[in-house]
Design a protein around this motif. Structure first.
Motif, mmCIF file in Angstrom:
data_model
loop_
_atom_site.group_PDB
_atom_site.id
_atom_site.type_symbol
_atom_site.label_atom_id
_atom_site.label_comp_id
_atom_site.label_asym_id
_atom_site.label_seq_id
_atom_site.Cartn_x
_atom_site.Cartn_y
_atom_site.Cartn_z
ATOM 1 N N ASP A 155 0.838 -1.201 0.000
ATOM 2 C CA ASP A 155 0.000 0.000 0.000
ATOM 3 C C ASP A 155 0.870 1.247 0.000
ATOM 4 N N ASP A 157 0.258 4.028 1.613
ATOM 5 C CA ASP A 157 -0.155 4.944 2.692
ATOM 6 C C ASP A 157 0.593 4.678 4.004
ATOM 7 N N SER A 159 0.706 2.066 5.653
ATOM 8 C CA SER A 159 0.140 1.029 6.509
ATOM 9 C C SER A 159 1.110 -0.147 6.567
ATOM 10 N N ARG A 270 -3.423 4.438 8.098
ATOM 11 C CA ARG A 270 -2.826 5.596 7.427
ATOM 12 C C ARG A 270 -2.871 6.805 8.351
HETATM 13 MG MG LIG Z 1 -4.701 1.669 3.394
#
Ligand SMILES: [Mg+2]
Ligand SMILES: Nc1nc2c(ncn2[C@@H]2O[C@H](COP(=O)(O)OP(=O)(O)OP(=O)(O)O)[C@@H](O)[C@H]2O)c(=O)[nH]1
Length: 336
Positions: A155, A157, A159, A270
């Motif tokens: 991902d 973001d 995460s 996030r």
């Molecule tokens: Mg995410």
């Protein structure tokens, strides 16, 4: 292991790599030692000199790495530059492919800027938002058209922690698919509301009960595929798009009898940007799981393909990657 570049200054750098060892050379007078040695077992041989205007990054124009990290992005302008920097500072060398769906916040332009400065960053632009699954399918097809051996999903973001990547590559040497798991040996999720955690845990249970697939975190999106495992899947036939895309990909590999292993990861919600989670994504997963059970002939165990090795299966199932990519890109968008 020593990080490749630790300086915060602009620096002339030289780089020589022979088989599994890489040497980075710095100019005299800097804070760094004149010679740094890093282990880059995932790389082929290379030799050369480069100018690194960004002190964190040593450019690698002479060859590509054999690990590709695919990061789909939609409105991730705050996260992408920092993420790229973290990836390029890893003790293993990786290439980054950003798959951007024409993000309104200009993430695609930022990705282009990064790609122009760093040869190991690549960008795949798509005309409009078509969902996570299609973005990954396009990224996989792009990877298979090249020579990458370890193809990762991550991902954009934060995460997923980029520092976990070496652990995935290590595990993938002896596996066909490595899954990052938040739920093996405990629960490692930071900052999620309780209802979100319950939803994710229930989804994991649901998938296990219905499909029989013995993985603790089937909806996770931090993964490393071996090339032949991806080749065994007809990407244009993958139906799902949200979390169920992750379930479907893993199931298609597991049910062939390939080796799926899990490595523990810590997942952090996030901290900037906006979530793309929707109700449609959840209901898609509810139905997809049943479809997978039927696709496996109502079996809750793998049905290895007989008379062929997994590698051979891979080549036959997905020979025409170019046409698969074309199909993926031409498929009309699906609302999320
Ligand atoms: Mg995410
Ligand atoms: N290219 C592309 N990327 C997407 C799309 N939807 C989500 N992403 C990206 O995929 C990655 C993972 O997204 P998710 O974790 O499913 O969505 P999220 O917005 O982070 O939502 P959370 O579940 O709250 O973490 C992020 O980098 C998103 O920017 C899409 O339609 N196209």
């Amino acid at each position: 292991m020593v990080p490749l570049v630790r300086s915060t200054r602009t620096a002339w750098t030289g780089e020589i790599a022979i088989r599994s060892w890489s040497f980075a050379v710095y100019p005299a007078g800097g804070q760094d030692p004149p010679l740094n040695v890093i282990r880059t077992r995932a790389q082929p041989a290379r030799i050369g000199l480069s100018w690194a205007p960004n002190p964190f990054i040593v450019s690698r124009p002479w060859c590509m790495n054999n690990t590709l990290v695919i990061v789909p992005t939609y409105n991730e302008r705050e996260n992408l530059p920092m993420l790229a920097e973290r990836l390029l500072r890893l003790p293993v060398s990786v290439d980054l492919l950003v798959v951007d769906d024409n993000s309104p916040d200009g993430t695609g332009r930022i990705a282009d800027d990064l790609a122009a400065r760093h040869p190991s960053i690549h960008v795949l632009h798509r005309a409009q938002k078509q969902g996570l699954g299609r973005a990954y399918a396009a990224g996989f097809a792009w990877a298979l058209e090249r020579d990458y051996e370890f193809i990762m999903e991550m991902d954009g973001d934060f995460s997923h922690n980029p520092d976990d990547i070496p652990k995935f590559i290590e595990a993938a040497r002896d596996a066909d698919l490595v899954l990052g798991s938040r739920y093996c040996n405990g629960i490692r999720v930071i900052n999620w509301p309780l209802r979100r955690l319950m939803l994710s845990l229930s989804a994991a249970k649901y998938v296990k009960v219905i499909t029989g697939m013995p993985v603790s975190d089937p909806t996770g999106g931090f993964k490393c595929f071996r090339r032949h495992a991806l080749q065994s899947i007809n990407l244009s036939a993958v139906q799902s798009n949200g979390y169920s895309f992750q379930i479907e990909m893993t199931h298609k590999i597991w049910r062939q009898g390939m080796r799926v292993v899990e490595v523990p990861i810590i997942f952090t919600d996030r901290f900037q940007g906006t979530s793309k989670m929707s109700r449609g994504i959840v209901s898609e997963a509810l139905f997809m799981v049943w479809s997978l059970l039927f696709q496996n002939g109502l079996r809750r165990h793998p049905r290895p393909v007989t008379g062929q090795s997994n590698h051979e299966t891979g080549r036959t199932a997905n020979q025409d990657i170019s046409s698969s990519l074309k199909k993926t890109l031409e498929t009309p968008p699906e609302p999320r």
